[in-house]
Design a protein around this motif. Structure first.
Motif, PDB file in Angstrom:
ATOM      1  N   GLY A 120       0.820  -1.198   0.000  1.00 29.56           N
ATOM      2  CA  GLY A 120       0.000   0.000   0.000  1.00 29.56           C
ATOM      3  C   GLY A 120       0.856   1.251   0.000  1.00 29.56           C
ATOM      4  N   TYR A 121       0.208   2.377   0.208  1.00 28.40           N
ATOM      5  CA  TYR A 121       0.954   3.632   0.099  1.00 28.40           C
ATOM      6  C   TYR A 121       1.957   3.827   1.231  1.00 28.40           C
ATOM      7  CZ  TYR A 121      -2.750   5.640   3.159  1.00 28.40           C
ATOM      8  OH  TYR A 121      -3.637   5.903   4.169  1.00 28.40           O
ATOM      9  N   ARG A 156      -0.356   6.274  -3.764  1.00 24.78           N
ATOM     10  CA  ARG A 156      -1.759   6.261  -3.345  1.00 24.78           C
ATOM     11  C   ARG A 156      -2.692   6.670  -4.475  1.00 24.78           C
ATOM     12  NH1 ARG A 156      -5.580   9.830  -1.290  1.00 24.78           N
ATOM     13  NH2 ARG A 156      -7.066   8.879   0.205  1.00 24.78           N
ATOM     14  N   HIS A 157      -2.206   7.527  -5.353  1.00 30.82           N
ATOM     15  CA  HIS A 157      -3.075   8.050  -6.402  1.00 30.82           C
ATOM     16  C   HIS A 157      -3.042   7.205  -7.675  1.00 30.82           C
ATOM     17  CE1 HIS A 157      -4.018  11.529  -4.007  1.00 30.82           C
ATOM     18  NE2 HIS A 157      -2.734  11.751  -3.813  1.00 30.82           N
ATOM     19  N   ARG A 177      -9.302   2.080  -4.784  1.00 32.46           N
ATOM     20  CA  ARG A 177      -8.358   3.010  -4.181  1.00 32.46           C
ATOM     21  C   ARG A 177      -7.282   2.247  -3.405  1.00 32.46           C
ATOM     22  NH1 ARG A 177     -11.107   7.337  -0.407  1.00 32.46           N
ATOM     23  NH2 ARG A 177     -11.901   8.034  -2.440  1.00 32.46           N
ATOM     24  N   VAL A 178      -6.035   2.640  -3.596  1.00 35.15           N
ATOM     25  CA  VAL A 178      -4.917   2.032  -2.860  1.00 35.15           C
ATOM     26  C   VAL A 178      -5.052   2.371  -1.376  1.00 35.15           C
ATOM     27  CG1 VAL A 178      -2.402   1.985  -2.568  1.00 35.15           C
ATOM     28  CG2 VAL A 178      -3.402   2.150  -4.874  1.00 35.15           C
ATOM     29  N   SER A 179      -4.962   1.348  -0.522  1.00 40.17           N
ATOM     30  CA  SER A 179      -5.016   1.543   0.926  1.00 40.17           C
ATOM     31  C   SER A 179      -3.611   1.697   1.494  1.00 40.17           C
ATOM     32  CB  SER A 179      -5.711   0.346   1.589  1.00 40.17           C
ATOM     33  OG  SER A 179      -7.025   0.180   1.100  1.00 40.17           O
ATOM     34  N   MET A 180      -3.529   1.924   2.799  1.00 37.35           N
ATOM     35  CA  MET A 180      -2.228   2.077   3.434  1.00 37.35           C
ATOM     36  C   MET A 180      -1.378   0.818   3.288  1.00 37.35           C
ATOM     37  SD  MET A 180      -1.301   3.013   7.399  1.00 37.35           S
ATOM     38  CE  MET A 180      -1.972   4.679   7.318  1.00 37.35           C
TER      39      MET A 180
END
Length: 358
Positions: free
Chosen positions: A269-270, A276-277, A296-299
């Motif tokens: 993840g980010y 993240r984007h 959407r990319v998670s943590m």
């Protein structure tokens, strides 16, 4: 243990260095290894680039680390010294300092150095970040020619548009108008100008991003330059979810299935440095197939479409970028550049690095 890891191939570093030598055979090579070797690990990278004539770093501790690991090449501090004590250490350990303002020159001149120092005098030719004003540079250089505390002086600048249609002539002309008055070494070429402009291959070239297998030219694939990716970011599938039509996945319901789908959850993840984007449709590689992210990319996680990859299952390997997915493709989808993605891995400090010494 979490399955995410970075694999760094030192053989690819050697290959990419050889490409630079082919492109600029008469120039010395100052390999740029700042930002922890662009996220690959400083010493890992220096070992792979050991045939370089020099290394360029940002911080004093990086330069010291290289010396303590036995690297005897020229080592250049790209922003020079920030404090006087750094100058004394640089002189003692034979580091080269970029000097880009009068304050730095004054710090050097106030010290009574036991060892003369090599400097790279930076001229601001239009990028307007660091460097002496070209209207003042010539007169300042005249005062430095006979200073005993300078072992050597190299003139340098940095190009703003070497990878764009505007090119380098508008800056190179300013540089040459000053350099022609002095018998100093010259260093101007970054990765993009090494590839695009032979006339910039002077005494030194300073390759950076191309050493790591990413293209220095927007829109041009690295494979066309015959450079190889050095970093492979790999993880594994940790869960499988079956979506029905109109089901969503991830935060914000940014992705909804148009049909029944099979979705894999990947451990990355980010917080690990993945962008993240990066939108739905960013490429990934799993079980010998190229597929796309969704949602959407998670943590700590991201999601990929494995509807048409029936062999994909929990513990299947996933390449997020590297051999099959160029980092530039991921960067372009995320609206950024390969530089940022490679460096972000190092910044996260969560991803272990595995070295292939080959």
């Amino acid at each position: 243990m979490r399955p995410l890891k970075v694999i760094v191939d030192q053989a690819s570093l050697r290959h990419n260095l050889a490409i630079v030598k082919q492109l600029a055979p008469k120039s010395k090579i100052m390999s740029v290894v700042k930002a922890n070797g662009y996220g690959h690990g400083l010493i890992n990278v220096a070992q792979g680039l050991s045939e370089s004539d020099g290394f360029a770093v940002l911080a004093l501790n990086e330069a010291i680390d290289l010396r303590e690991h036995g690297f005897e090449q020229d080592i250049l501090l790209l922003e020079g010294a920030f404090e006087s004590y750094e100058i004394s250490i640089a002189a003692k350990m034979r580091f080269n300092l970029v000097v880009h303002n009068l304050h730095q020159l004054q710090m050097i001149e106030k010290l009574k150095l036991n060892h003369p120092i090599d400097i790279h005098f930076k001229i601001n030719t239009g990028m307007n970040r660091l460097g002496f004003n070209p209207n003042e540079a010539k007169e300042i250089l005249k005062t430095l020619q006979n200073k005993t505390h300078f072992k050597s002086i190299t003139l340098m600048t940095h190009f703003a548009t070497a990878d764009e249609p505007k090119g380098v002539d508008w800056q190179l002309t300013v540089f040459n108008d000053i350099a022609k008055h002095f018998n100093f070494s010259h260093s101007v070429a970054n990765s993009a100008s090494i590839v695009n402009f032979k006339k910039t291959h002077l005494d030194w070239v300073r390759p950076g991003i191309m050493l790591y297998g990413a293209s220095p030219i927007m829109g041009q694939k690295s494979s066309l330059l015959n450079i190889k990716p050095v970093m492979q970011l790999k993880s594994k599938i940790i869960a499988i979810q079956n979506l029905s039509k109109n089901d969503s996945v991830g935060y914000g319901e940014t992705f909804k299935a148009k049909n029944d789908m099979r979705i894999a959850v990947v451990a990355c993840g980010y917080a690990d440095g993945y962008p993240r984007h990066a939108p739905t449709g960013t490429p990934v590689y799993v079980e010998g197939e190229k597929t796309l992210t969704v949602g959407r990319v998670s943590m700590d996680m991201l999601y990929i479409d494995v509807t048409n990859i029936p062999q994909a299952s929990i513990s299947s390997d996933v390449e997020l970028w590297g051999e099959h997915i160029p980092v530039d493709e991921v960067a372009e989808k995320a609206g950024t550049v390969g530089y940022e993605l490679l460096c972000a891995i190092s910044a996260s400090k969560r991803v272990p690095i595995e070295i292939i010494h080959g």
